[in-house]
Design an enzyme around this catalytic site. Structure first.
Site, short mmCIF file in Angstrom:
data_model
loop_
_atom_site.label_atom_id
_atom_site.label_comp_id
_atom_site.label_asym_id
_atom_site.label_seq_id
_atom_site.Cartn_x
_atom_site.Cartn_y
_atom_site.Cartn_z
N ARG A 11 -8.56 -14.72 -10.45
CA ARG A 11 -7.76 -13.90 -9.90
C ARG A 11 -6.18 -14.61 -10.27
O ARG A 11 -5.88 -15.51 -9.80
CB ARG A 11 -8.06 -14.69 -8.35
CG ARG A 11 -9.20 -14.15 -7.49
CD ARG A 11 -9.27 -14.51 -6.22
NE ARG A 11 -10.06 -13.85 -5.20
CZ ARG A 11 -11.23 -14.13 -5.15
NH1 ARG A 11 -11.87 -15.32 -5.42
NH2 ARG A 11 -12.13 -13.52 -4.35
N GLU A 37 -13.80 -1.60 -4.67
CA GLU A 37 -13.37 -2.15 -3.50
C GLU A 37 -12.64 -1.41 -2.39
O GLU A 37 -12.37 -2.05 -1.32
CB GLU A 37 -12.43 -3.59 -3.67
CG GLU A 37 -11.28 -3.52 -4.49
CD GLU A 37 -10.52 -4.80 -4.77
OE1 GLU A 37 -10.97 -5.89 -4.13
OE2 GLU A 37 -9.82 -4.76 -5.52
N ARG A 54 -8.53 -10.68 -13.83
CA ARG A 54 -8.25 -9.39 -12.75
C ARG A 54 -6.78 -9.49 -13.09
O ARG A 54 -6.04 -10.55 -12.81
CB ARG A 54 -8.64 -9.73 -11.53
CG ARG A 54 -8.09 -8.47 -10.65
CD ARG A 54 -8.74 -8.61 -9.42
NE ARG A 54 -8.28 -9.53 -8.67
CZ ARG A 54 -8.55 -10.13 -7.14
NH1 ARG A 54 -9.56 -9.42 -6.89
NH2 ARG A 54 -7.96 -11.03 -6.61
N CYS A 108 -18.46 -9.47 -7.25
CA CYS A 108 -17.67 -10.79 -7.11
C CYS A 108 -16.93 -11.17 -5.90
O CYS A 108 -16.29 -11.87 -5.60
CB CYS A 108 -16.41 -10.69 -8.26
SG CYS A 108 -15.42 -9.49 -7.91
N HIS A 118 -7.73 -16.77 1.39
CA HIS A 118 -7.74 -17.56 0.02
C HIS A 118 -7.94 -18.91 0.09
O HIS A 118 -8.61 -19.55 -0.91
CB HIS A 118 -6.53 -17.22 -1.02
CG HIS A 118 -6.66 -15.83 -1.48
ND1 HIS A 118 -6.34 -14.61 -0.45
CD2 HIS A 118 -7.00 -15.32 -2.53
CE1 HIS A 118 -6.51 -13.41 -1.41
NE2 HIS A 118 -6.92 -13.65 -2.62
N ASN A 138 -15.61 -8.38 -0.41
CA ASN A 138 -14.52 -8.67 0.76
C ASN A 138 -13.40 -7.59 1.22
O ASN A 138 -13.41 -7.14 2.48
CB ASN A 138 -13.57 -9.84 0.23
CG ASN A 138 -14.18 -11.11 -0.61
OD1 ASN A 138 -15.33 -11.15 -0.27
ND2 ASN A 138 -13.78 -11.85 -1.29
N ASP A 139 -12.93 -6.99 -0.12
CA ASP A 139 -12.19 -5.76 0.62
C ASP A 139 -12.96 -4.45 1.03
O ASP A 139 -12.61 -3.90 1.80
CB ASP A 139 -11.16 -5.28 -0.73
CG ASP A 139 -10.16 -6.24 -0.63
OD1 ASP A 139 -9.57 -6.47 0.74
OD2 ASP A 139 -9.72 -7.03 -1.66
N ARG A 175 -10.27 -8.20 7.21
CA ARG A 175 -11.01 -9.32 6.61
C ARG A 175 -10.62 -10.89 7.06
O ARG A 175 -11.43 -11.69 7.11
CB ARG A 175 -11.14 -9.29 5.08
CG ARG A 175 -9.71 -9.64 4.41
CD ARG A 175 -9.64 -9.25 2.74
NE ARG A 175 -9.89 -10.49 2.33
CZ ARG A 175 -9.74 -10.33 1.00
NH1 ARG A 175 -9.79 -9.49 0.16
NH2 ARG A 175 -10.06 -11.41 0.11
C1 PEP Z 1 -13.09 -8.83 -2.94
O1 PEP Z 1 -12.29 -7.89 -2.45
O2 PEP Z 1 -14.22 -8.80 -2.74
C2 PEP Z 1 -12.32 -9.55 -4.04
C3 PEP Z 1 -13.27 -10.05 -4.82
O3 PEP Z 1 -11.03 -9.82 -4.26
P1 PEP Z 1 -10.00 -10.59 -3.24
O4 PEP Z 1 -10.85 -11.37 -2.31
O5 PEP Z 1 -9.28 -11.39 -4.42
O6 PEP Z 1 -9.35 -9.55 -2.56
MG MG Z 2 -10.20 -7.46 -3.15
#
Ligand code: PEP
Ligand code: MG
Length: 847
Positions: free
Chosen positions: A573, A709, A609, A780, A466, A732-733, A743
């Site tokens: 977020r 995700e 979200r 996203c 983050h 990302n997930d 990740r």
């Molecule tokens: C993701 O997982 O791609 C996402 C946008 O959510 P976060 O990065 O907040 O887990």
């Molecule tokens: Mg995510």
């Protein structure tokens, strides 16, 4: 830390000495050169004003040692002392040590926090090693090695007190305990109080002195013994055993004997030299851009609570203290686990040490006593005890105890924050700097002033941590996961970074600096140029409008995103509202935040979200779920957590529905794996609506969509699409779950790469399911903001790309250059490739 000044007649000579010392100490010691004079025709000489400036540059309050070459250097140094304010001059010591040996010995001692006296003594005995090795008596006036330095003197039968422990080993590295391994031994012993000696044959010397170790002339294959006494003797020997197992930090001998030229990198490790190569080390590219400036370490603030603070009754104050201590333990356990997973067990040990400090019976006991006897508030009692203990550490002469003081203050600050419920105050900078930190939490990031933070280097974390995501949204260049490289840099040392490549330079040489400066200028110019066209929509050459939205973590991110050309918010977020505080935000606070975000995007879509905590984000006040799970990323995270914590979730849903009465909002559920979860979440949304209606509170309609995700959601995308107003793909997930690669773990970053064809095929399938159901499909995850990847994403048929604000202008530009047919072909080819590296080559035009 003690600063060092090198006074020489030749700037080149001074620079060489400086570079050597920086290699020995990884740039941790403030060291300045006053070399030569300001006369291009006759540059050899010394200048008192330069000496004075150098002293001012390195003085940090612990004193400055000045080493000189010859003749007028001494006079210039003395004159400089006369020019300095008396209180500064009083902390400066001129040293008679030989320049090269003296600076090396002094730098190593200073790097472990030794005081001025110890640093000077070590420098002044620096010729002993050379004299010993040449079979000469130590120079007159030079301290003799501490124990039995003379080959004729046998080692005393019991040179150390009873109860000591020993470690005997065969020195593994071919060159033996030469200067750099000796420096590493001294550094490794820094954190321990044990008295440690090194024995070779009948000679025994202190293992805390580079000079003394050098007098033993230990070669590879020699058998030596470390003898330790003191409370942490076993730990000190364990640290030495680990160091020996790593060849005392030297390269394996095979590489050394291969005939390759070996140079030393900024970490002091030998590595093959590339002609003219900058001494750059890698981390994970976390936020693009180039920065250079003085390093400033971020450590949490530890300020006295206000005297006006009123104590409750002693029992309740004691209970508050216990609760905060308990929460701090949980935070540290979570940090330890996360760091061990991401950076290794050794890096995580700092948190084990912090937990031990927290559990120190005297500290907690003293605080309890103050609460019971003096009726102090828990904050005041805790602050006083930590402050007193840290101060008594600081008074001790040995540097390693000072480091304990810093650790104690770190732990103290954590508990104080949990007691007061105040969010961290954020890094304190008074000039443009490169910020270094173990890691940065969302609140730290929220407090950053982008005008002062030129760049960020964190020891931990990865590209989708983050802190990295926020750095991108703020347009601050960042490198994450730089490990020990960042950990060893002292405040004030020049650090440069390239957040696109992950390169980090510690104390770069002048020619490298010049090239970094010109790269920074080019990057800034490109950024300006992209901003010029930011407001225009992103329409491909053949007329397809790809919506470009912003990812935000707080309402304050929305206005700058709008300026960057965002056509809405694709991902708010909301967990960032919940982190780094003592209690969850209530319904009203949340409502106000959602309204503020929507109000900043008038007439534009805003996707909020719902809470996505768990995984790597400890939120102690919400329970022990993170610390108690073996695999938090596979545990009670996202929608799973919310469905298990009904009250918390209902509060958020009520706040969202109430905010929707003022501004249209879309609600998105994270981590949905199958239709049952979506149905349960929607049912709770209806429950919240019914409650608001019953209470007569205004509320508005919301569209409901999901993050895609989790691989299961892709497999069931057709079913989920029937129940969703939109999809947004979280790469990302999705990448970490598809590839089974954490990740945040830099070691598997090539696997958790969202450009992997395995992930891209999931994107293709999700788009197909969305199209079949007639709902829009967004992305996203961080991939959406990658200019390089955008033609491919357009070709995969995504309707919307949502990204950090600063990435928007460039992304729109790229879309405007896209042709749908060409992009579709590109996507088709990418999907047939075997790995992410091949896809990257294709995107670069080389595949
Ligand atoms: C993701 O997982 O791609 C996402 C946008 O959510 P976060 O990065 O907040 O887990
Ligand atoms: Mg995510």
């Amino acid at each position: 830390m003690v600063g060092i000044v090198v006074v020489t007649h030749s700037a080149v000579l001074g620079q060489g000495v400086k570079e050597l010392a920086e290699q020995m100490t990884q740039g941790r010691v403030p060291l300045a050169v006053a070399g030569g004079i300001d006369d291009p025709e006759h540059p050899i000489g010394t200048d008192p004003v330069r000496v004075m400036a150098a002293i001012e540059e390195v003085q940090q309050g612990d004193g400055v040692l000045v080493l000189m070459d010859l003749g007028s250097a001494l006079m210039s140094a003395e004159t400089a002392l006369d020019l300095l304010p008396p209180e500064v001059a009083a902390q400066v010591r001129l040293c008679a040590a030989p320049l090269v040996e003296g600076v090396m010995a002094a730098a190593v001692q200073a790097s472990i926090g030794a005081d001025l006296e110890t640093v000077a003594r070590e420098a002044e005995s620096a010729l002993a090693a050379k004299a010993e090795l040449l079979g000469m008596a130590p120079p007159q006036g030079e301290a003799a090695p501490d124990v039995a330095p003379d080959a004729a003197s046998p080692v005393p039968p019991a040179p150390i007190v009873a109860g000591g422990q020993e470690l005997t080993l065969v020195v593994p590295n071919r060159l033996g305990l030469h200067a750099r391994p000796a420096a590493r031994i001294v550094t490794a012993l820094g954190p321990f109080v044990a008295d440690v000696h090194l024995v070779r044959g009948d000679r025994v010397v202190s293992a805390r002195s580079v000079n003394r170790i050098a007098t033993l002339a230990v070669r590879g294959g020699d058998t030596v013994t470390f003898r330790a006494t003191g409370a942490d003797a076993a730990h000190a020997l364990k640290a030495l055993a680990d160091l020996a197992a790593e060849n005392f930090g030297d390269l394996p001998d095979a590489a050394m004997s291969s005939g390759k030229s070996i140079t030393a990198g900024p970490d002091g490790q030998g590595k093959p030299a590339a002609a003219g190569a900058p001494a750059a080390r890698g981390g994970v590219p976390a936020s693009p851009g180039i920065a250079m400036g003085p390093a400033v370490w971020h450590r949490p603030a530890f300020d006295a609570p206000p005297p006006s603070l009123v104590a409750g009754d002693p029992d309740s104050e004691a209970a508050r203290l216990e609760a905060a201590l308990d929460a701090a333990r949980k935070e540290l356990a979570a940090l330890e686990r996360r760091t061990a997973a991401m950076a290794g067990k050794q890096e995580a040990e700092i948190f084990v040490m912090h937990r031990l400090l927290l559990d120190d019976a005297t500290i907690a006991g003293d605080a309890r006593q103050r609460i019971a006897e003096r009726h102090e508030p828990a904050e005041a009692a805790w602050y006083a005890v930590i402050d007193l203990a840290a101060e008594s550490f600081r008074q001790l002469p040995e540097g390693y105890m000072r480091e304990r003081a810093a650790d104690l203050v770190d732990v103290g600050a954590r508990v104080l924050r949990l007691l007061t419920g105040a969010p961290p105050s954020g890094p304190r900078l008074d000039r443009p700097s490169v910020l270094l930190a173990a890691d940065l939490g969302p609140s730290d990031m929220a407090h950053l002033d982008p005008a002062l933070v030129l760049g960020i280097v964190t020891a931990q974390g990865g590209a989708t941590s983050h802190a990295a995501i926020l750095a991108r949204s703020m347009g601050i260049p960042a490198v994450a996961g730089a490990g020990a490289l960042a950990a060893n840099v002292a405040d004030g040392v020049t650090v440069a970074l390239d957040g696109s490549t992950g390169e980090v330079w510690i104390a770069p040489a002048p020619d490298v600096r010049a090239s970094i400066e010109s790269r920074r200028a080019a990057w800034l110019a490109a950024r300006e140029a992209a901003l010029a066209g930011a407001a225009r929509p992103a329409v491909t050459t053949d007329g397809r409008h790809v919506h470009v939205h912003a990812n935000i973590g707080a309402p304050a991110d929305a206005p700058p995103a709008l300026k960057n050309g965002a056509e809405g918010v694709g991902l708010f977020r909301t967990e960032f509202l919940f982190l780094d505080r003592a209690a969850a935000p209530d319904e009203e606070e949340q409502r106000a935040a959602y309204v503020a975000a929507a109000a900043a995007m008038p007439g534009l879509p805003v996707v909020v979200r719902t809470l996505d905590i768990g995984g790597d984000k400890p939120v102690p006040y919400l329970g022990d779920f993170a610390a108690g799970e073996d695999n938090p990323f596979l545990g009670l995270r996202g929608i799973r957590f919310c469905l298990a914590r009904r009250e918390l979730f209902l509060t958020q849903l009520r706040a969202l529905l109430r905010a929707a009465a003022e501004h249209p909002l879309r609600v998105m559920f994270p981590m949905v794996a199958h239709p049952g979860e979506l149905a349960a979440a929607k049912a709770m949304l209806e429950e919240a609506r019914a409650a608001l209606a019953a209470e007569g509170l205004p509320h508005g309609p919301v569209e409901v969509g999901i993050m895609v995700e989790v691989p299961a959601a892709v497999a069931l995308a057709d079913q989920l699409a029937r129940e969703s107003a939109f999809f947004s793909i979280g790469t990302n997930d999705l990448a970490q779950y598809v590839m089974a690669a954490d990740r945040g773990n830099a070691a598997v970053a090539d696997l958790s790469d969202a450009l992997h064809p395995a992930v891209l095929r999931m994107v293709r399938d999700t788009v197909a399911a969305g199209n079949a159901a007639g709902i829009p499909v967004a992305m996203c995850g961080e991939l959406a903001g990658s200019a390089e990847a955008i033609p491919l994403l357009v070709g995969l048929g995504l309707d919307e790309l949502s990204m950090n604000g600063p990435a928007i202008p460039r992304a729109k530009d790229v879309v405007r250059g896209c042709d749908m047919a060409a992009c579709a072909k590109l996507a088709e080819r990418a999907l047939e490739l075997p790995d992410a590296a091949a896809v990257r080559r294709l995107l670069k035009g080389g595949g």
